[in-house]
Scaffold this active site. Structure first.
Site, PDB file in Angstrom:
ATOM      1  NE  ARG A  80      11.147  -8.405  11.786  1.00 25.13           N
ATOM      2  CZ  ARG A  80      10.502  -9.308  12.624  1.00 25.13           C
ATOM      3  NH1 ARG A  80      10.345  -9.229  13.952  1.00 25.13           N
ATOM      4  NH2 ARG A  80      10.142 -10.506  12.107  1.00 25.13           N
ATOM      5  CG  HIS A  96      10.274  -2.857   8.682  1.00 25.58           C
ATOM      6  ND1 HIS A  96       9.132  -2.563   8.172  1.00 25.58           N
ATOM      7  CD2 HIS A  96      11.211  -2.583   7.645  1.00 25.58           C
ATOM      8  CE1 HIS A  96       9.523  -2.094   6.833  1.00 25.58           C
ATOM      9  NE2 HIS A  96      10.632  -1.802   6.679  1.00 25.58           N
ATOM     10  NE  ARG A 100       7.029  -8.502  12.525  1.00 24.60           N
ATOM     11  CZ  ARG A 100       7.886  -7.332  12.660  1.00 24.60           C
ATOM     12  NH1 ARG A 100       8.247  -6.759  11.300  1.00 24.60           N
ATOM     13  NH2 ARG A 100       8.079  -6.731  13.652  1.00 24.60           N
ATOM     14  CG  ASN A 132       7.989  -0.735   2.687  1.00 26.18           C
ATOM     15  OD1 ASN A 132       8.157  -1.604   3.455  1.00 26.18           O
ATOM     16  ND2 ASN A 132       9.310  -0.160   2.376  1.00 26.18           N
ATOM     17  CG  PHE A 176      18.989   0.177   4.054  1.00 25.34           C
ATOM     18  CD1 PHE A 176      17.753   0.621   3.728  1.00 25.34           C
ATOM     19  CD2 PHE A 176      19.049  -0.623   5.321  1.00 25.34           C
ATOM     20  CE1 PHE A 176      16.612   0.109   4.404  1.00 25.34           C
ATOM     21  CE2 PHE A 176      17.995  -1.051   5.964  1.00 25.34           C
ATOM     22  CZ  PHE A 176      16.513  -0.618   5.557  1.00 25.34           C
ATOM     23  CG  HIS A 194      16.501 -13.295   2.410  1.00 31.65           C
ATOM     24  ND1 HIS A 194      16.382 -12.562   1.279  1.00 31.65           N
ATOM     25  CD2 HIS A 194      17.485 -13.744   2.776  1.00 31.65           C
ATOM     26  CE1 HIS A 194      17.882 -12.542   1.003  1.00 31.65           C
ATOM     27  NE2 HIS A 194      18.433 -13.207   1.889  1.00 31.65           N
ATOM     28  NE  ARG A 251      14.607  -5.255   0.417  1.00 31.30           N
ATOM     29  CZ  ARG A 251      13.202  -5.242   0.331  1.00 31.30           C
ATOM     30  NH1 ARG A 251      12.550  -5.226  -0.965  1.00 31.30           N
ATOM     31  NH2 ARG A 251      12.276  -5.789   1.342  1.00 31.30           N
ATOM     32  CE1 TYR A 269      15.873  -6.691   2.953  1.00 35.64           C
ATOM     33  CE2 TYR A 269      14.382  -7.635   4.413  1.00 35.64           C
ATOM     34  CZ  TYR A 269      14.814  -6.742   3.836  1.00 35.64           C
ATOM     35  OH  TYR A 269      14.131  -5.469   3.506  1.00 35.64           O
ATOM     36  NE  ARG A 278      14.911 -10.535  13.256  1.00 39.32           N
ATOM     37  CZ  ARG A 278      13.669 -10.977  13.268  1.00 39.32           C
ATOM     38  NH1 ARG A 278      13.193 -10.932  14.550  1.00 39.32           N
ATOM     39  NH2 ARG A 278      13.271 -11.947  12.555  1.00 39.32           N
TER      40      ARG A 278
HETATM   41 FE1  HDD Z   1      14.036  -3.776   4.436  1.00 37.39          FE
HETATM   42  C1  HDD Z   1      13.119  -5.458   7.349  1.00 37.39           C
HETATM   43  C2  HDD Z   1      10.641  -3.818   3.527  1.00 37.39           C
HETATM   44  C3  HDD Z   1      14.791  -1.849   1.575  1.00 37.39           C
HETATM   45  C4  HDD Z   1      17.264  -4.301   5.068  1.00 37.39           C
HETATM   46  N1  HDD Z   1      12.334  -4.439   5.151  1.00 37.39           N
HETATM   47  C5  HDD Z   1      12.211  -5.206   6.389  1.00 37.39           C
HETATM   48  C6  HDD Z   1      10.736  -5.242   6.475  1.00 37.39           C
HETATM   49  C7  HDD Z   1      10.011  -4.911   5.318  1.00 37.39           C
HETATM   50  C8  HDD Z   1      11.037  -4.383   4.427  1.00 37.39           C
HETATM   51  C9  HDD Z   1       8.555  -5.068   5.102  1.00 37.39           C
HETATM   52  C10 HDD Z   1      10.122  -6.210   7.756  1.00 37.39           C
HETATM   53  C11 HDD Z   1      10.400  -7.715   7.348  1.00 37.39           C
HETATM   54  C12 HDD Z   1       9.372  -8.093   8.607  1.00 37.39           C
HETATM   55  O1  HDD Z   1       8.106  -7.852   8.896  1.00 37.39           O
HETATM   56  O2  HDD Z   1       9.996  -9.231   9.276  1.00 37.39           O
HETATM   57  N2  HDD Z   1      12.843  -2.990   2.870  1.00 37.39           N
HETATM   58  C13 HDD Z   1      11.718  -3.294   2.542  1.00 37.39           C
HETATM   59  C14 HDD Z   1      11.423  -2.512   1.179  1.00 37.39           C
HETATM   60  C15 HDD Z   1      12.452  -2.127   0.783  1.00 37.39           C
HETATM   61  C16 HDD Z   1      13.328  -2.090   1.852  1.00 37.39           C
HETATM   62  C17 HDD Z   1      10.068  -2.860   0.529  1.00 37.39           C
HETATM   63  C18 HDD Z   1      12.638  -1.470  -0.476  1.00 37.39           C
HETATM   64  C19 HDD Z   1      12.200  -1.670  -1.677  1.00 37.39           C
HETATM   65  N3  HDD Z   1      15.554  -3.275   3.627  1.00 37.39           N
HETATM   66  C20 HDD Z   1      15.803  -2.642   2.433  1.00 37.39           C
HETATM   67  C21 HDD Z   1      17.374  -2.308   2.099  1.00 37.39           C
HETATM   68  C22 HDD Z   1      17.981  -3.105   3.069  1.00 37.39           C
HETATM   69  C23 HDD Z   1      16.976  -3.543   4.172  1.00 37.39           C
HETATM   70  C24 HDD Z   1      17.739  -1.536   0.935  1.00 37.39           C
HETATM   71  C25 HDD Z   1      19.483  -3.139   3.292  1.00 37.39           C
HETATM   72  C26 HDD Z   1      20.292  -3.292   2.187  1.00 37.39           C
HETATM   73  N4  HDD Z   1      14.992  -4.660   5.855  1.00 37.39           N
HETATM   74  C27 HDD Z   1      16.466  -4.613   5.898  1.00 37.39           C
HETATM   75  C28 HDD Z   1      16.738  -5.544   7.108  1.00 37.39           C
HETATM   76  C29 HDD Z   1      15.428  -5.999   7.793  1.00 37.39           C
HETATM   77  C30 HDD Z   1      14.321  -5.245   6.891  1.00 37.39           C
HETATM   78  C31 HDD Z   1      17.740  -4.856   8.151  1.00 37.39           C
HETATM   79  C32 HDD Z   1      15.349  -5.665   9.423  1.00 37.39           C
HETATM   80  C33 HDD Z   1      14.729  -6.739  10.011  1.00 37.39           C
HETATM   81  C34 HDD Z   1      14.832  -7.744   8.922  1.00 37.39           C
HETATM   82  O3  HDD Z   1      15.337  -7.173   7.701  1.00 37.39           O
HETATM   83  O4  HDD Z   1      14.251  -9.089   9.070  1.00 37.39           O
HETATM   84  O5  HDD Z   1      17.416  -6.593   6.897  1.00 37.39           O
END
Ligand code: HDD
Length: 682
Positions: free
Chosen positions: A73, A76, A113, A149, A162, A340, A359, A363, A370
């Site tokens: 990822r 995370h 997770r 989070n 982001f 997601h 978001r 996702y 991935r």
């Molecule tokens: Fe995110 C993963 C939580 C903002 C883009 N995010 C990811 C995971 C968590 C969060 C817990 C791991 C999920 C797992 O265990 O597979 N993210 C947050 C929280 C946010 C947040 C609480 C703000 C309130 N995230 C955020 C933004 C973006 C992303 C603004 C993009 C615009 N996040 C991602 C991602 C990930 C991710 C890149 C990486 C792996 C995945 O999604 O599956 O899409």
């Protein structure tokens, strides 16, 4: 297999069971099912000759191995997960039509997770970082993902930033240093030049960023979501997870040391707690604001850098999640799970929070790279437990065999099925919010105040927590090479609190700000970890004991600790059996060589052997360190003399058995305190 395997099961467990494979006692075959007679030597032209292409088993085995890895990822990457169930305490029918939030008899399967954000898959668990807390509810109406989070706010307000924020916090690209740490120039440069980060940084520098355990963290949905009820009325809602064990943290020195002594500290803690039946529990709370009150606050409720203070908008506890089953295979489940924030069910909807909106795109997009294509919803861990069907077809790794020739809508050849469901039949209908405006790229003025809630946080926490924040800033900025960046950050945080900024400045070689400060005096006691739940339940206790212990007393203390749910573990000179004065035998859990006080919550010292000088020296260090980490330490028998000699007697959180009948009770009471902050450590 599920029923007899773990003794508890649910719809998801049954579904996963169809995919579980146990090869024990079976013959080895190729992926084509051919029995393999030789798995040690490749096919060669003569025993000393070259390997032949013809060896299909060698080729298949090697090719599969060469392709075993998928991209981690982007954030995370390092995570650990468990299965469980969610059950409601009271129906939320008046505010949401989500069925799993209406019926108190339903047990909804969940998969959670936990993760760190910045480090790669192989980094350490105890680094200073935000923790991900992502929950997949497998409801009868489809999957609902609460992707949160352990900190209730975020770094930025608009998702378009982001990638910038993540580039800044990740290891610097020219040398990939530092791993899993925000203590470097680019991150703090980003902070100083994007001041909406202020509130989040206060949390990130606080004890929240070094949790004691995944089991002892709060979780937050962060965004404002919407509840919609059967009448179509909507409410703004924020989601909270509250751990029944309370919210507790490591201290920085401990976190550092653990990263070396046991980089798997958090995943091991979760795994063992579940294996040993200490099921982690989190209560689900909701804060609800009526639509009419959208503008009733001195912050914008759509701004993800803001909390809704619990004293103003109470958290209503509506149910409990219990994690009661470890995964069978980390790759298949934990790595392949795809969360997601856009996975919702009827009754739960989005708001215009610009971070949430971004978001909703990101996702799915990330899962495509991935997990290698659009069929990731068919991977067992991602499948809903209710039926799913539509006209989407083909793509990499398609599993279902869709029969018939119709894969389009509308149609007459299949009676126009699969057909749309009406709202009454459970069809999802987006909330019909009225929206009007010009197309603009900009930030609403109502998102402009970056500092008031950062000050609110500062005002709300104890002196000890404040000191930890100051020290965290000193550490992080102490690692920043650019003096200009250090100065910019200190000047920025003068807007939060002048004393804080000055306290940081004096240690990091920059000019203390002369002006600044905040006129915010409000506090929210719910934000302080001092006001959390305290419990000795499931706390680990190192029991230091060697041969010749007092049988009856030790047996009594150990059984009292266990009866109260504590986890005593015997630490001695070497592995094997130790024997009491009257012949009682105890199995040693840890030889001193592999144990260290940072791995335990408390220490109970019974006897230091006077035969082994090395052990005595190591144990002295063990206890000194536990003491300096503010942990409870207790002593009986020869341990008492040790404490007297080493001047621990009479110190806070030090329990000496003046009376064997009351010792266990007093000791457990002190263990529940977790840290004795008023201990004077020089
Ligand atoms: Fe995110 C993963 C939580 C903002 C883009 N995010 C990811 C995971 C968590 C969060 C817990 C791991 C999920 C797992 O265990 O597979 N993210 C947050 C929280 C946010 C947040 C609480 C703000 C309130 N995230 C955020 C933004 C973006 C992303 C603004 C993009 C615009 N996040 C991602 C991602 C990930 C991710 C890149 C990486 C792996 C995945 O999604 O599956 O899409």
């Amino acid at each position: 297999m599920a029923d007899e395997r773990k003794g508890h099961t649910n719809k998801k467990d049954h579904q996963l069971d169809q995919f579980r494979v146990d090869d024990k006692g079976k013959k080895l075959t190729t992926n084509q099912g051919l029995k393999v007679s030789e798995d040690e030597f490749s096919l060669k032209a003569g025993v000393r000759g070259p390997t032949l292409m013809e060896d299909f088993h060698f080729r298949e085995k090697m090719t599969h191995f060469d392709h075993e890895r998928i991209p981690e990822r982007v954030v995370h990457a390092r995570g650990f997960a468990a299965h469980g169930e969610f059950q409601l305490y009271e129906s939320m029918r008046n505010v949401t039509k989500a069925k799993f939030l209406q019926d108190v008899t339903i047990k909804t399967p969940v998969f959670v997770r936990f993760s760190t954000v910045v480090g790669s898959r192989g980094s350490a668990d105890t680094v200073r970082d935000v923790r991900g807390f992502a929950t997949k509810f497998y409801t009868d109406e489809g999957n609902f993902d609460l992707v949160g989070n352990n900190i209730p706010v975020f770094f930025i307000q608009d998702g378009i930033k982001f990638p910038d924020m993540v580039h800044a916090i990740k290891p610097e690209p020219h040398n990939e240093i530092p791993q899993a740490s925000s203590a470097h120039d680019t991150f703090w440069d980003f902070v100083a030049n994007n001041q909406e980060t202020a509130h989040m940084i206060m949390w990130l520098m606080s004890d929240r960023a070094i949790p004691r355990s995944f089991r002892m963290m709060e979780g937050f949905g962060v965004h404002t979501f919407r509840f919609v009820n059967e009448q179509g009325k909507a409410y703004f809602v924020k989601f909270h997870w509250k751990p029944t064990l309370g919210t507790h943290s490591l201290i920085w020195d401990e976190a550092h040391e653990l990263a070396g002594r046991d980089p798997d500290f958090h995943r091991r803690d979760l795994w063992e707690a579940i294996e040993n039946g200490y099921y982690p529990e989190f209560e689900l709370g909701v804060q609800i604001i009526n639509e009419e009150d959208e503008f009733a606050f001195d912050f914008d409720i759509l701004d993800a850098t803001k909390i809704w203070p619990e004293e103003d908008v109470p958290v209503r506890i509506i149910g409990k999640m219990t994690l009661n089953q470890n995964v069978d295979n980390v790759f298949a489940e934990t790595e392949q799970v795809a969360f997601h924030p856009g996975h919702v069910v009827p009754g739960i909807d989005f708001t215009n929070d610009p971070l949430l909106q971004a978001r909703l795109f990101s996702y799915t997009d990330t899962q495509l790279i991935r997990l290698g294509g659009p069929n990731f919803h068919e991977i067992p861990i991602n499948r809903p437990v209710c039926p799913f069907r539509n006209n989407q077809r083909d793509g990499y790794h398609r599993q279902t065999i869709n029969v018939g020739k119709v894969s389009y809508h509308k149609n007459s050849l299949a009676g126009n099925t699969p057909s749309e469901a009406s709202v009454a039949e459970g069809g999802y209908q987006h909330y019909q919010e009225k929206v009007e405006g010009r197309k603009v790229q900009g930030r609403s003025k109502s998102f402009a105040d970056h500092f008031s809630q950062a000050t609110l946080f500062w005002n709300s926490i104890s002196e000890t927590e404040k000191m930890h924040i100051i020290n965290a800033f000193r550490f992080e900025l102490g690692k920043v090479k650019s003096k200009s960046v250090r100065q910019q950050v200190v000047d920025m945080f003068a807007n939060v609190n002048l004393e804080l900024a000055i306290a940081i400045a004096v240690d990091i070689g920059v000019v203390p700000p002369k002006s600044g400060g905040s006129n915010i005096t409000k506090a929210s006691p719910a934000l302080s970890q001092q006001n959390t739940t305290f419990s000795a339940f499931s706390r680990s206790v190192a029991v230091i004991v060697t041969d010749g212990f007092h049988d009856a007393d030790v047996k009594y203390v150990l059984s009292s600790l266990k009866a109260s749910g504590l986890q005593p573990e015997i630490v001695s000179e070497k592995l094997g059996i130790i024997t009491g004065m009257n012949g009682t035998q105890l199995e040693v859990d840890h030889a001193n060589l592999t144990a260290d006080s940072v791995l335990f919550d408390a220490v109970y010292m019974i006897r230091g052997s006077d035969r082994n000088k090395k052990f005595n020296k190591d144990i002295a260090y063990f206890i000194d360190e536990a003491f300096s980490h503010y942990k409870t330490i207790g002593a009986t028998h020869e341990g008492i003399q040790w404490f007297e000699i080493n001047d621990f007697d009479g110190k806070t959180g030090v329990v000496i058995a003046n009376n064997m009948n009351t010792f266990a009770h007093e000791f457990i009471k002190e263990v529940a305190v977790h840290r004795h902050w008023n201990r004077q450590i020089v």
